[in-house]
Design a protein around this motif. Structure first.
Motif, PDB file in Angstrom:
ATOM      1  N   ASN A  58      40.700  44.444  45.647  1.00  0.00           N
ATOM      2  CA  ASN A  58      39.472  44.142  45.239  1.00  0.00           C
ATOM      3  C   ASN A  58      39.277  42.744  44.920  1.00  0.00           C
ATOM      4  N   GLU A  59      40.436  41.944  45.284  1.00  0.00           N
ATOM      5  CA  GLU A  59      40.490  40.435  45.141  1.00  0.00           C
ATOM      6  C   GLU A  59      39.919  39.928  43.571  1.00  0.00           C
ATOM      7  N   SER A  60      40.743  40.779  42.585  1.00  0.00           N
ATOM      8  CA  SER A  60      40.379  40.245  41.390  1.00  0.00           C
ATOM      9  C   SER A  60      41.687  40.307  40.641  1.00  0.00           C
ATOM     10  N   TYR A  61      41.810  39.798  39.302  1.00  0.00           N
ATOM     11  CA  TYR A  61      42.782  39.803  38.518  1.00  0.00           C
ATOM     12  C   TYR A  61      42.603  40.878  37.456  1.00  0.00           C
ATOM     13  N   LEU A 117      49.199  32.811  36.863  1.00  0.00           N
ATOM     14  CA  LEU A 117      48.796  34.066  36.809  1.00  0.00           C
ATOM     15  C   LEU A 117      48.881  34.947  38.314  1.00  0.00           C
ATOM     16  N   TYR A 118      48.490  34.065  39.156  1.00  0.00           N
ATOM     17  CA  TYR A 118      48.499  34.600  40.594  1.00  0.00           C
ATOM     18  C   TYR A 118      48.477  33.350  41.411  1.00  0.00           C
ATOM     19  N   ASP A 119      48.491  33.669  42.627  1.00  0.00           N
ATOM     20  CA  ASP A 119      48.607  32.400  43.803  1.00  0.00           C
ATOM     21  C   ASP A 119      47.155  31.820  43.886  1.00  0.00           C
ATOM     22  N   GLY A 120      47.051  30.730  43.568  1.00  0.00           N
ATOM     23  CA  GLY A 120      45.677  29.815  43.540  1.00  0.00           C
ATOM     24  C   GLY A 120      45.163  29.779  45.088  1.00  0.00           C
ATOM     25  N   PRO A 123      41.638  34.466  47.052  1.00  0.00           N
ATOM     26  CA  PRO A 123      40.112  34.550  46.552  1.00  0.00           C
ATOM     27  C   PRO A 123      40.199  35.539  45.499  1.00  0.00           C
ATOM     28  N   CYS A 124      39.554  35.016  44.273  1.00  0.00           N
ATOM     29  CA  CYS A 124      39.556  35.959  43.048  1.00  0.00           C
ATOM     30  C   CYS A 124      38.078  36.195  42.492  1.00  0.00           C
ATOM     31  N   ASN A 125      37.470  37.206  42.644  1.00  0.00           N
ATOM     32  CA  ASN A 125      36.219  37.612  42.164  1.00  0.00           C
ATOM     33  C   ASN A 125      35.926  37.313  40.723  1.00  0.00           C
ATOM     34  N   TYR A 130      39.575  34.455  34.747  1.00  0.00           N
ATOM     35  CA  TYR A 130      40.998  34.506  34.876  1.00  0.00           C
ATOM     36  C   TYR A 130      41.353  33.490  35.863  1.00  0.00           C
ATOM     37  N   PRO A 131      41.265  32.225  35.405  1.00  0.00           N
ATOM     38  CA  PRO A 131      41.801  31.136  36.335  1.00  0.00           C
ATOM     39  C   PRO A 131      43.344  31.489  36.663  1.00  0.00           C
TER      40      PRO A 131
END
Length: 192
Positions: A58-61, A117-120, A123-125, A130-131
């Motif tokens: 779901n492309e989210s953290y 937190l994750y690969d920049g 895409p992150c919804n 959560y940058p």
């Protein structure tokens, strides 16, 4: 003296209460969201257990239930305020596993302390909340309490080199009595 302070000793020496008293003295509390009290679980094996993970479906953290990621984001947005994380019984799980990103980050110069937190590039919804990376500033204090007994995990030299350790000891009843008796006697001499 250090962004990570470890209070060590036998069970019942008041390590947790000392950490909470320190937070209270600084005006920090869970009520005003400036203190995160995080009991460490023996099940913590990796950083995602305490921080969360990127969900590619779901492309989210997805933050961990510990609340640590949210707390760190808040602290990074308010560099003028002090924040404290208390890792209670931090060595119930292998610290070098779940705390590994912090061990490296705390070694860096203050301007270079960023937790990824994750690969920049992904895409992150919910990237606004959560940058992909969080600044770990001077306003953030980490305190860990650890029991030194056979039910806990040992620390590596790598961790100990980056921490300030305070070891607390229990007094025997006899030593406490003698100390109290001596203090009482000195108090009477001062009054004379």
């Amino acid at each position: 003296t250090n962004p990570l302070t470890i209070l060590a000793g036998q069970s019942g020496t008041g390590k947790t209460q000392l950490a909470l008293s320190y937070a209270n003295m600084l005006g920090l509390s869970e009520d005003n969201h400036s203190l995160l009290f995080m009991p460490v679980s023996p099940s913590y094996n990796e950083p995602s257990d305490v921080l969360g993970y990127y969900n590619a479906l779901n492309e989210s953290y997805v933050p961990s239930d510990t609340g640590l990621a949210d707390f760190l984001v808040t602290a990074s947005k308010q560099p003028e305020n002090i924040f404290m994380v208390v890792f209670d019984e931090m060595n119930l799980a292998q610290v070098e596993h779940w705390f590994s990103p912090f061990i490296s980050i705390l070694e860096k110069n203050i301007d270079d302390r960023y937790l990824t937190l994750y690969d920049g590039t992904l895409p992150c919804n919910n990237g606004d909340a959560y940058p992909y990376r969080i600044k770990i500033g001077e306003n953030l204090i980490f305190v860990g309490t650890v029991n030194i007994d056979d039910t806990t995990k040992e620390f590596s030299d790598r961790l100990l080199d980056r921490a300030f350790m305070i070891e607390l000891h229990k007094l025997s009843f006899k030593d406490y009595y003698e100390m109290h008796k001596g203090a009482k006697k000195k108090g009477n001499e001062i009054q004379s």
